[in-house]
Design a protein around this motif. Sequence first.
Motif, PDB file in Angstrom:
ATOM      1  N   VAL A  57      52.054  95.226  44.868  1.00  0.00           N
ATOM      2  CA  VAL A  57      52.042  94.959  43.529  1.00  0.00           C
ATOM      3  C   VAL A  57      52.063  94.512  42.723  1.00  0.00           C
ATOM      4  CG1 VAL A  57      51.319  96.349  41.457  1.00  0.00           C
ATOM      5  CG2 VAL A  57      50.412  97.797  43.499  1.00  0.00           C
ATOM      6  N   LEU A  58      53.333  94.119  42.777  1.00  0.00           N
ATOM      7  CA  LEU A  58      54.275  93.167  42.028  1.00  0.00           C
ATOM      8  C   LEU A  58      53.744  91.851  42.097  1.00  0.00           C
ATOM      9  CD1 LEU A  58      57.531  95.012  41.769  1.00  0.00           C
ATOM     10  CD2 LEU A  58      56.091  94.016  40.378  1.00  0.00           C
ATOM     11  N   VAL A  89      44.047  91.358  43.469  1.00  0.00           N
ATOM     12  CA  VAL A  89      43.840  90.106  42.985  1.00  0.00           C
ATOM     13  C   VAL A  89      42.417  90.104  42.466  1.00  0.00           C
ATOM     14  CG1 VAL A  89      43.780  87.842  42.637  1.00  0.00           C
ATOM     15  CG2 VAL A  89      46.228  89.220  43.748  1.00  0.00           C
ATOM     16  N   LEU A  90      41.099  90.595  43.508  1.00  0.00           N
ATOM     17  CA  LEU A  90      40.051  90.611  42.880  1.00  0.00           C
ATOM     18  C   LEU A  90      39.868  91.300  42.125  1.00  0.00           C
ATOM     19  CD1 LEU A  90      38.974  89.930  46.652  1.00  0.00           C
ATOM     20  CD2 LEU A  90      38.909  88.489  44.576  1.00  0.00           C
ATOM     21  N   GLU A  91      41.230  91.888  41.300  1.00  0.00           N
ATOM     22  CA  GLU A  91      39.517  92.972  40.818  1.00  0.00           C
ATOM     23  C   GLU A  91      40.514  92.407  39.497  1.00  0.00           C
ATOM     24  OE1 GLU A  91      40.069  97.867  40.404  1.00  0.00           O
ATOM     25  OE2 GLU A  91      41.832  97.523  42.530  1.00  0.00           O
ATOM     26  N   ALA A 116      44.152 102.656  39.753  1.00  0.00           N
ATOM     27  CA  ALA A 116      44.930 102.419  38.992  1.00  0.00           C
ATOM     28  C   ALA A 116      45.626 101.295  38.662  1.00  0.00           C
ATOM     29  CB  ALA A 116      45.960 103.913  39.159  1.00  0.00           C
ATOM     30  N   ASP A 117      46.583 100.695  40.580  1.00  0.00           N
ATOM     31  CA  ASP A 117      46.905  99.736  40.183  1.00  0.00           C
ATOM     32  C   ASP A 117      46.691  98.577  39.486  1.00  0.00           C
ATOM     33  OD1 ASP A 117      49.145 101.119  41.727  1.00  0.00           O
ATOM     34  OD2 ASP A 117      47.967 100.094  43.949  1.00  0.00           O
ATOM     35  N   ALA A 118      45.444  98.058  39.767  1.00  0.00           N
ATOM     36  CA  ALA A 118      44.837  97.059  39.199  1.00  0.00           C
ATOM     37  C   ALA A 118      44.732  97.190  37.448  1.00  0.00           C
ATOM     38  CB  ALA A 118      43.700  96.840  39.505  1.00  0.00           C
ATOM     39  N   LYS A 119      45.021  98.849  37.333  1.00  0.00           N
ATOM     40  CA  LYS A 119      44.221  98.608  35.576  1.00  0.00           C
ATOM     41  C   LYS A 119      46.659  98.676  34.742  1.00  0.00           C
ATOM     42  CE  LYS A 119      41.391 102.347  34.643  1.00  0.00           C
ATOM     43  NZ  LYS A 119      41.190 103.856  34.946  1.00  0.00           N
TER      44      LYS A 119
END
Length: 178
Positions: A57-58, A89-91, A116-119
Amino acid sequence: MTMTIMTDTARLLEAASFAADRHRDQRRKDVDATPYINHPLDVARILADAGVSDVEVLMAAILHDTIEDTKTTAEELTERFGERVCSLVLEVTDDKNLPKLERKRLQVLKASTKSADAKQIKMADKISNLRDLKTPPVGWSEARVGAYIQFAEMVAGGCVGVNPALDRMFDDARMALS
């Protein structure tokens, strides 16, 4: 042939080095023309400050603007950093082939449907941008700053609830501009 296993720290630094290289000629629009790489690094730091420790995620936070704002391809990110990092990244990547207003509309519309991670990445991105508005980009009027704050609030509305620390940071950044 020796296989090198990269530590999480080495992977994170590789992502930072890659992003720095790709954004090397880009500047923020502030009066100091700050190096652009400061922004993706800030997004990752905000996530870390909010308790996010998932290295992928980082990494995605550091790389979040590479496809959108450089000649980097999804295939390249997948090859260098893996499918999950590329997917994140694409999200959070806007389609630069669309007009700016349509891209903003889609950001608001799709915010609540992201992982959740993209949010979390999206929230950290908006927090970073709001904090940067303390010294607005050159030529931005009060009305344009206000419009960006409203836009950021709408995007964040679709991302709240995933990470309470990010929710608080967003509110603090927004209130600091009031």
